[in-house]
Design a protein around this motif. Structure first.
Motif, short mmCIF file in Angstrom:
data_model
loop_
_atom_site.label_atom_id
_atom_site.label_comp_id
_atom_site.label_asym_id
_atom_site.label_seq_id
_atom_site.Cartn_x
_atom_site.Cartn_y
_atom_site.Cartn_z
N VAL A 91 5.48 -2.28 10.43
CA VAL A 91 4.96 -3.04 9.56
C VAL A 91 3.94 -2.09 8.68
CG1 VAL A 91 1.96 -4.32 10.28
CG2 VAL A 91 4.19 -4.45 11.89
N GLY A 92 4.13 -1.07 8.38
CA GLY A 92 2.80 0.39 8.03
C GLY A 92 3.88 0.16 6.17
N LEU A 93 5.04 -0.69 6.25
CA LEU A 93 5.78 -0.63 5.03
C LEU A 93 5.60 -1.61 4.30
CD1 LEU A 93 9.57 1.00 5.61
CD2 LEU A 93 7.91 1.62 4.08
N LYS A 94 5.88 -3.15 5.38
CA LYS A 94 4.65 -4.39 4.53
C LYS A 94 3.34 -4.00 4.12
CE LYS A 94 8.30 -7.27 7.40
NZ LYS A 94 7.67 -8.73 8.56
N ALA A 95 3.25 -3.27 4.89
CA ALA A 95 1.51 -3.33 4.22
C ALA A 95 1.12 -2.43 3.16
CB ALA A 95 0.60 -2.44 4.78
N ILE A 96 2.14 -1.13 2.37
CA ILE A 96 2.21 -0.40 1.78
C ILE A 96 2.63 -0.80 0.53
CG2 ILE A 96 3.08 1.70 -0.06
CD1 ILE A 96 3.41 3.05 2.67
N SER A 97 4.51 -2.09 0.86
CA SER A 97 4.57 -2.61 -0.10
C SER A 97 3.54 -4.42 -1.11
CB SER A 97 6.01 -3.44 0.27
OG SER A 97 5.62 -4.79 1.30
N LEU A 98 3.21 -4.55 0.35
CA LEU A 98 2.06 -5.61 -0.63
C LEU A 98 0.52 -5.24 -0.77
CD1 LEU A 98 2.37 -8.01 2.57
CD2 LEU A 98 2.82 -8.21 0.38
N GLY A 99 0.43 -3.30 -1.06
CA GLY A 99 -1.35 -3.73 -1.78
C GLY A 99 -2.07 -2.53 -0.62
N GLN A 100 -1.93 -3.21 0.70
CA GLN A 100 -2.92 -3.10 1.63
C GLN A 100 -3.36 -1.54 2.21
OE1 GLN A 100 -4.29 -6.09 3.33
NE2 GLN A 100 -2.63 -6.70 1.29
N VAL A 101 -2.67 -0.58 1.53
CA VAL A 101 -3.61 0.63 2.27
C VAL A 101 -3.71 1.40 0.26
CG1 VAL A 101 -2.66 2.66 2.91
CG2 VAL A 101 -1.47 1.00 3.76
N PRO A 102 -4.86 1.14 -0.40
CA PRO A 102 -5.52 1.51 -0.77
C PRO A 102 -5.35 2.72 -1.36
CG PRO A 102 -6.83 -0.04 -0.11
CD PRO A 102 -5.57 0.11 1.04
N TRP A 103 -5.91 3.76 -0.80
CA TRP A 103 -5.78 5.36 -0.69
C TRP A 103 -4.18 5.67 -0.70
CZ3 TRP A 103 -2.88 7.81 2.79
CH2 TRP A 103 -2.56 7.78 4.21
N LEU A 104 -3.51 4.73 -0.90
CA LEU A 104 -2.09 5.75 -1.04
C LEU A 104 -1.71 5.47 -2.39
CD1 LEU A 104 0.56 7.10 1.44
CD2 LEU A 104 0.86 4.73 0.92
N GLU A 105 -2.63 4.85 -3.25
CA GLU A 105 -2.52 4.75 -4.64
C GLU A 105 -2.39 5.92 -5.84
OE1 GLU A 105 -3.78 0.80 -5.34
OE2 GLU A 105 -2.64 -0.32 -4.48
N GLU A 106 -3.43 6.93 -4.81
CA GLU A 106 -4.18 7.56 -5.55
C GLU A 106 -3.01 8.91 -5.78
OE1 GLU A 106 -8.02 9.11 -4.07
OE2 GLU A 106 -8.34 6.78 -3.23
N PHE A 107 -1.94 8.76 -4.99
CA PHE A 107 -1.10 9.99 -4.41
C PHE A 107 -0.18 9.28 -4.82
CE2 PHE A 107 -3.76 11.00 -1.16
CZ PHE A 107 -4.23 12.12 -0.68
N PHE A 108 0.48 8.20 -4.72
CA PHE A 108 1.31 7.38 -5.49
C PHE A 108 0.86 6.66 -6.39
CE2 PHE A 108 2.42 8.99 -1.10
CZ PHE A 108 3.46 9.82 -1.80
N PRO A 109 1.38 6.61 -7.81
CA PRO A 109 -0.05 5.25 -8.47
C PRO A 109 0.57 4.22 -8.40
CG PRO A 109 0.67 7.29 -9.87
CD PRO A 109 1.26 7.42 -8.64
#
Length: 146
Positions: A91-109
């Motif tokens: 579920v976490g990998l799916k959330a990341i691939s769909l952009g549901q974890v916006p704070w992660l984009e700060e570290f990995f643009p």
């Protein structure tokens, strides 16, 4: 001699104007097809989000059922942790691939939804500049017509 140069200059300008007109027609055709493609893309994205939320709900139900079974069987070693971790990774990998974890984009643009579009635009602009420089090397495109 001077008249020939002027005629050649005018011919070049006319051919550029014709090419520009053709590009404008293609652009209008692209606008019509791109709106259909945008709608199809949005529908596909919404289907993916719906599937993700369904998977998230199933994850919660499976975790809760695992804990209930663990409790009803005497609450020994906490084995539901393996179910929670295993399904949680999915579920976490799916959330990341769909952009549901916006704070992660700060570290990995590159995980951001706009990263691909901005990179594509950079590549297209560079290719367009290279194409224009090779197509009209001796003619100034910014020159005003007489």
């Amino acid at each position: 001699m001077e008249k020939k140069k002027t005629e050649n200059k005018h011919e070049k300008i006319k051919s550029i104007k014709r090419e520009t007109a053709k590009m404008a027609v293609r652009s209008n055709e692209y606008d019509l097809t791109s709106s259909v493609q945008d709608e199809q893309f949005a529908r596909a994205k919404l289907r993916e989000l719906k599937k993700f939320y369904t998977d998230l709900l199933i994850y919660g139900v499976v975790c809760a059922c695992s804990i209930i079974v663990w409790l009803s069987m005497g609450a020994g070693i906490f084995w539901p942790i393996w179910v929670i971790i295993g399904c949680g990774i999915d579920v976490g990998l799916k959330a990341i691939s769909l952009g549901q974890v916006p704070w992660l984009e700060e570290f990995f643009p590159f995980l951001g939804s706009t990263w691909e579009e901005s990179q594509l635009e950079k590549v297209l602009n560079r290719d367009t500049q290279i194409h224009n420089e090779t197509q009209y090397p001796d003619y100034d495109l910014n020159q005003q017509s007489d």
